[in-house]
Write an enzyme that holds these catalytic residues in place. Structure first.
Site, mmCIF file in Angstrom:
data_model
loop_
_atom_site.group_PDB
_atom_site.id
_atom_site.type_symbol
_atom_site.label_atom_id
_atom_site.label_comp_id
_atom_site.label_asym_id
_atom_site.label_seq_id
_atom_site.Cartn_x
_atom_site.Cartn_y
_atom_site.Cartn_z
ATOM 1 N N LYS A 11 0.891 -1.094 -0.070
ATOM 2 C CA LYS A 11 0.105 -0.124 -0.125
ATOM 3 C C LYS A 11 0.875 1.105 -0.034
ATOM 4 C CE LYS A 11 -2.593 1.135 3.682
ATOM 5 N NZ LYS A 11 -3.531 1.584 4.529
HETATM 6 C C1 5RP Z 1 -4.011 5.203 8.543
HETATM 7 C C2 5RP Z 1 -3.718 4.200 7.236
HETATM 8 C C3 5RP Z 1 -4.961 4.233 6.396
HETATM 9 O O1 5RP Z 1 -5.340 2.787 6.207
HETATM 10 C C4 5RP Z 1 -4.594 4.578 4.903
HETATM 11 O O2 5RP Z 1 -3.697 5.884 5.142
HETATM 12 C C5 5RP Z 1 -5.818 4.924 4.050
HETATM 13 O O3 5RP Z 1 -6.467 5.892 4.684
HETATM 14 P P1 5RP Z 1 -6.587 7.505 3.881
HETATM 15 O O4 5RP Z 1 -7.318 7.416 2.748
HETATM 16 O O5 5RP Z 1 -7.426 8.332 4.901
HETATM 17 O O6 5RP Z 1 -5.269 7.870 4.160
HETATM 18 O O7 5RP Z 1 -2.816 3.692 7.052
HETATM 19 O O8 5RP Z 1 -2.904 5.085 9.468
#
Ligand code: 5RP
Length: 293
Positions: free
Chosen positions: A205
């Site tokens: 991710k």
């Molecule tokens: C929070 C995260 C979230 O899963 C990731 O950042 C996705 O959320 P957003 O779209 O709000 O950034 O890792 O720590």
């Protein structure tokens, strides 16, 4: 270890050439994995589109009650039918989400900092494999902090989780955090995504950035894009569209859904881009229509 002297800049990404080793299974890089791993991955990535809409609500693990997530029990249920995967903490899932759901589970398994900390890069493995199995997690999410003080420990957390995941057939998702010293540049994201994949993460991710196609081409496992801070809906949908066009196999959206004035309409619009080949303009038109019904 190769020395750093005379490093040449990587440049031949062949972004027009499909991933070569896609034998055996539709998820990138998973062809040689065990049946159980593939089963979990098929709970995350739709077999038809190959993509996923992850709804992220794990922010509380270091942010406490986040704007838009004040009431997990009220915010999440109406969105569930419009997403493929729930990305949350074990605390949120066990207390607020019915286990009688058919969604994939991306379990937040690292923790150790809070918003009070200046440096968020010091995390530990906060959920062991036994509880990930109890939660029937389809992947375990571990934050990594390349370029930050906590880099080594975060990579150690990732590797230990990968080891346990390989033993019990649960995929690991390596999450790229942008350490304070690092810039959100293509060079950083190319470095970070590839390191995580080389260490054995089954999903990465990260964030959308320029040269995204090259980042995808150089990463031998699927990339899911985090939404990041709240944007105007049209801009968020454009970012989602560019991510999918650039080769991402999904979006992991949190704030751009739960901080939208119309979260369900936004989730539906993102789904159009991720699974129905809609453009950002088509998705925004749909969103606008939905909210003006
Ligand atoms: C929070 C995260 C979230 O899963 C990731 O950042 C996705 O959320 P957003 O779209 O709000 O950034 O890792 O720590």
């Amino acid at each position: 270890m190769a020395d750093k002297e005379g490093l040449k800049v990587a440049k031949d990404y062949h972004t027009d050439v499909a991933f070569a080793n896609d034998s055996g299974f539709y998820v990138k890089g998973a062809g040689h994995l065990d049946w159980g791993m593939k089963r979990h991955l098929s709970n995350i990535f739709d077999p038809k589109s190959g993509n996923t809409v992850m709804f992220a609500f794990d922010h509380g693990y270091f942010m406490g009650s986040t704007a838009g997530l004040e009431r997990l029990d009220l915010v999440i249920p109406p969105l569930m039918e419009h997403v493929d995967v729930l990305m949350g903490t074990r605390g949120a899932l066990r207390t607020c989400i019915t286990p009688a759901n058919k969604k994939g589970i991306a379990l937040r398994c690292s923790a150790g900092s809070s918003m009070i900390d200046d440096d968020l890069s010091h995390e530990v493995i906060a959920v062991d494999i036994a509880d990930a199995i109890r939660m029937n997690a389809d992947c375990m999410a571990i934050q990594t902090f390349i370029g930050a003080e906590g880099e080594k420990d975060s990579l150690d957390n990732l590797c230990k989780t990968i080891d346990a995941g390989m033993k019990y057939s649960i995929p690991t998702m390596g999450v790229v955090a942008v350490g304070k010293q690092m810039e959100r540049t293509p060079r950083f994201f190319k470095l970070a995504t590839r390191i995580l994949a080389e260490l054995g993460a089954n999903i990465i991710k990260t964030y959308y950035c320029d040269e995204f196609e090259e980042i995808v081409a150089a990463c031998p496992v699927p990339i899911v894009v985090a939404g990041g801070k709240k944007l105007p809906e049209d801009e968020a949908l454009t970012m989602a569209y560019r991510s999918i066009q650039g080769g991402a196999r999904g979006l992991d959206m949190g704030r751009n859904i739960f901080q939208s004035n119309h979260p369900v309409a936004m989730a539906k619009a993102i789904r159009m881009i991720v699974h129905e080949k809609a453009t950002d303009k088509e998705a925004f038109e749909f969103y606008t229509g939905e909210i003006n019904k």
